[in-house]
Motif scaffolding. Structure first.
Motif, mmCIF file in Angstrom:
data_model
loop_
_atom_site.group_PDB
_atom_site.id
_atom_site.type_symbol
_atom_site.label_atom_id
_atom_site.label_comp_id
_atom_site.label_asym_id
_atom_site.label_seq_id
_atom_site.Cartn_x
_atom_site.Cartn_y
_atom_site.Cartn_z
ATOM 1 N N THR A 114 41.718 10.138 83.051
ATOM 2 C CA THR A 114 43.025 9.500 82.977
ATOM 3 C C THR A 114 43.113 8.682 81.697
ATOM 4 O O THR A 114 42.250 7.844 81.428
ATOM 5 C CB THR A 114 43.229 8.570 84.187
ATOM 6 O OG1 THR A 114 42.985 9.322 85.372
ATOM 7 C CG2 THR A 114 44.639 8.021 84.218
ATOM 8 N N LEU A 115 44.143 8.952 80.914
ATOM 9 C CA LEU A 115 44.329 8.226 79.672
ATOM 10 C C LEU A 115 45.212 7.007 79.905
ATOM 11 O O LEU A 115 46.124 7.046 80.738
ATOM 12 C CB LEU A 115 44.997 9.131 78.627
ATOM 13 C CG LEU A 115 44.187 10.344 78.192
ATOM 14 C CD1 LEU A 115 45.013 11.204 77.258
ATOM 15 C CD2 LEU A 115 42.924 9.908 77.494
ATOM 16 N N PRO A 116 44.971 5.927 79.172
ATOM 17 C CA PRO A 116 45.832 4.754 79.321
ATOM 18 C C PRO A 116 47.225 5.070 78.776
ATOM 19 O O PRO A 116 47.372 5.909 77.894
ATOM 20 C CB PRO A 116 45.126 3.680 78.469
ATOM 21 C CG PRO A 116 44.301 4.451 77.498
ATOM 22 C CD PRO A 116 43.929 5.733 78.171
ATOM 23 N N PRO A 117 48.250 4.375 79.287
ATOM 24 C CA PRO A 117 49.598 4.631 78.779
ATOM 25 C C PRO A 117 49.733 4.138 77.337
ATOM 26 O O PRO A 117 49.040 3.210 76.911
ATOM 27 C CB PRO A 117 50.499 3.835 79.717
ATOM 28 C CG PRO A 117 49.609 2.794 80.314
ATOM 29 C CD PRO A 117 48.223 3.369 80.336
ATOM 30 N N LEU A 118 50.633 4.773 76.594
ATOM 31 C CA LEU A 118 50.897 4.345 75.218
ATOM 32 C C LEU A 118 51.629 3.009 75.242
ATOM 33 O O LEU A 118 52.506 2.802 76.091
ATOM 34 C CB LEU A 118 51.746 5.383 74.490
ATOM 35 C CG LEU A 118 51.043 6.693 74.142
ATOM 36 C CD1 LEU A 118 52.048 7.683 73.565
ATOM 37 C CD2 LEU A 118 49.934 6.451 73.147
ATOM 38 N N PRO A 119 51.302 2.120 74.336
ATOM 39 C CA PRO A 119 52.028 0.846 74.295
ATOM 40 C C PRO A 119 53.488 1.058 73.907
ATOM 41 O O PRO A 119 53.823 1.969 73.159
ATOM 42 C CB PRO A 119 51.280 0.033 73.222
ATOM 43 C CG PRO A 119 50.372 0.981 72.536
ATOM 44 C CD PRO A 119 50.260 2.215 73.354
ATOM 45 N N ASP A 120 54.363 0.207 74.456
ATOM 46 C CA ASP A 120 55.803 0.327 74.183
ATOM 47 C C ASP A 120 56.187 -0.256 72.833
ATOM 48 O O ASP A 120 57.201 0.115 72.259
ATOM 49 C CB ASP A 120 56.601 -0.389 75.277
ATOM 50 C CG ASP A 120 56.442 0.292 76.622
ATOM 51 O OD1 ASP A 120 56.264 1.531 76.642
ATOM 52 O OD2 ASP A 120 56.491 -0.406 77.649
ATOM 53 N N ASN A 121 55.389 -1.167 72.312
ATOM 54 C CA ASN A 121 55.782 -1.924 71.116
ATOM 55 C C ASN A 121 55.119 -1.397 69.838
ATOM 56 O O ASN A 121 54.627 -2.176 69.030
ATOM 57 C CB ASN A 121 55.450 -3.404 71.311
ATOM 58 C CG ASN A 121 53.973 -3.612 71.651
ATOM 59 O OD1 ASN A 121 53.242 -2.652 71.869
ATOM 60 N ND2 ASN A 121 53.554 -4.865 71.692
ATOM 61 N N ILE A 122 55.135 -0.096 69.612
ATOM 62 C CA ILE A 122 54.566 0.465 68.387
ATOM 63 C C ILE A 122 55.615 0.341 67.277
ATOM 64 O O ILE A 122 56.731 0.841 67.427
ATOM 65 C CB ILE A 122 54.185 1.948 68.577
ATOM 66 C CG1 ILE A 122 53.104 2.075 69.650
ATOM 67 C CG2 ILE A 122 53.711 2.563 67.268
ATOM 68 C CD1 ILE A 122 52.718 3.495 69.971
ATOM 69 N N PRO A 123 55.281 -0.340 66.166
ATOM 70 C CA PRO A 123 56.247 -0.466 65.074
ATOM 71 C C PRO A 123 56.596 0.902 64.477
ATOM 72 O O PRO A 123 55.760 1.801 64.418
ATOM 73 C CB PRO A 123 55.516 -1.328 64.028
ATOM 74 C CG PRO A 123 54.355 -1.920 64.746
ATOM 75 C CD PRO A 123 54.042 -1.038 65.910
ATOM 76 N N GLU A 124 57.849 1.059 64.047
ATOM 77 C CA GLU A 124 58.295 2.348 63.507
ATOM 78 C C GLU A 124 57.607 2.703 62.205
ATOM 79 O O GLU A 124 57.444 3.872 61.891
ATOM 80 C CB GLU A 124 59.813 2.329 63.311
ATOM 81 C CG GLU A 124 60.565 2.412 64.619
ATOM 82 C CD GLU A 124 62.050 2.543 64.411
ATOM 83 O OE1 GLU A 124 62.475 3.090 63.373
ATOM 84 O OE2 GLU A 124 62.787 2.092 65.289
ATOM 85 N N ASN A 125 57.213 1.702 61.401
ATOM 86 C CA ASN A 125 56.592 1.996 60.110
ATOM 87 C C ASN A 125 55.093 2.254 60.215
ATOM 88 O O ASN A 125 54.435 2.501 59.225
ATOM 89 C CB ASN A 125 56.865 0.860 59.116
ATOM 90 C CG ASN A 125 56.280 -0.465 59.607
ATOM 91 O OD1 ASN A 125 55.818 -0.568 60.730
ATOM 92 N ND2 ASN A 125 56.336 -1.466 58.746
#
Length: 197
Positions: A114-125
């Motif tokens: 099971t992989l951890p969920p991706l964080p929601d706050n990834i900067p666009e740049n």
């Protein structure tokens, strides 16, 4: 299926064989060979099996086993119930919790990590990041790592042809390692990262 197509090809080749076209005789002999015919029959059998592969009757065999054992304790002791209780206590089913647990794991397809969920706050740049999941048993990863001379990042130096990393198609030379098995690798030496792998 495949055998029918091969029969049609052989018919066409036999016509060409009579006209003595270069290489057709050799191809005709190859396609008529018994070992190729046997391989094609095996292939068709496997395709047939894959088309109707068995499906588990229940996803919860372990829980069902416990429920049956409880019901048998409370039920009136007829000959059939005594026989079933004897079977459930037999040496073949002594390891039934582990056996049934393994059955449930496979039936539920719960054997992938099971992989951890991706964080929601990834900067666009920010650079794109891939989460790669390679399940290795006792086999080596099939890749080497190094510290990048300029950035100091731990990167994949080389992917060895035919190794696990190569067969997966998920790792490439130059990929930066950020985390391995949940452990951040920033500041670690390549030897330390190898020990985590």
């Amino acid at each position: 299926g495949v055998s029918h197509v091969l029969t049609l090809v052989l018919q066409e080749l036999s016509l060409l064989c009579k006209r003595d076209v270069n290489g057709i005789g050799m191809l005709y002999d190859l396609l008529r060979s018994h070992w190729l015919q046997a391989l094609l029959k095996i292939y068709e059998c496997l395709q047939h099996y894959l088309g109707k592969r068995p499906v588990p009757v229940t996803l919860q065999a372990r829980a069902l086993n416990r429920e049956v054992v409880e019901l048998l304790r409370e039920a009136p002791q007829s000959g059939e119930i005594k026989e079933l209780r004897r079977l459930l206590r037999s040496p073949h089913l002594k390891a039934s919790p582990a056996l049934l647990s393994a059955h449930d794991t496979v039936a539920q397809k719960d054997f992938e990590p099971t992989l951890p969920p991706l964080p929601d706050n990834i900067p666009e740049n920010e650079e794109a990041m891939r989460i790669v999941c390679l399940v290795k048993n006792n086999q080596p990863l099939g890749a080497t790592i190094k510290r990048h001379e300029i950035t100091g990042d731990i990167t994949v130096a080389r992917v060895i042809h035919g190794g696990l990393a190569d067969r997966s198609g998920l790792l490439y030379a130059g990929d930066k390692l950020v985390e391995v098995n949940g452990v951040p690798v920033e500041g670690l030496e390549p030897e330390q990262v190898i020990n985590i792998l």
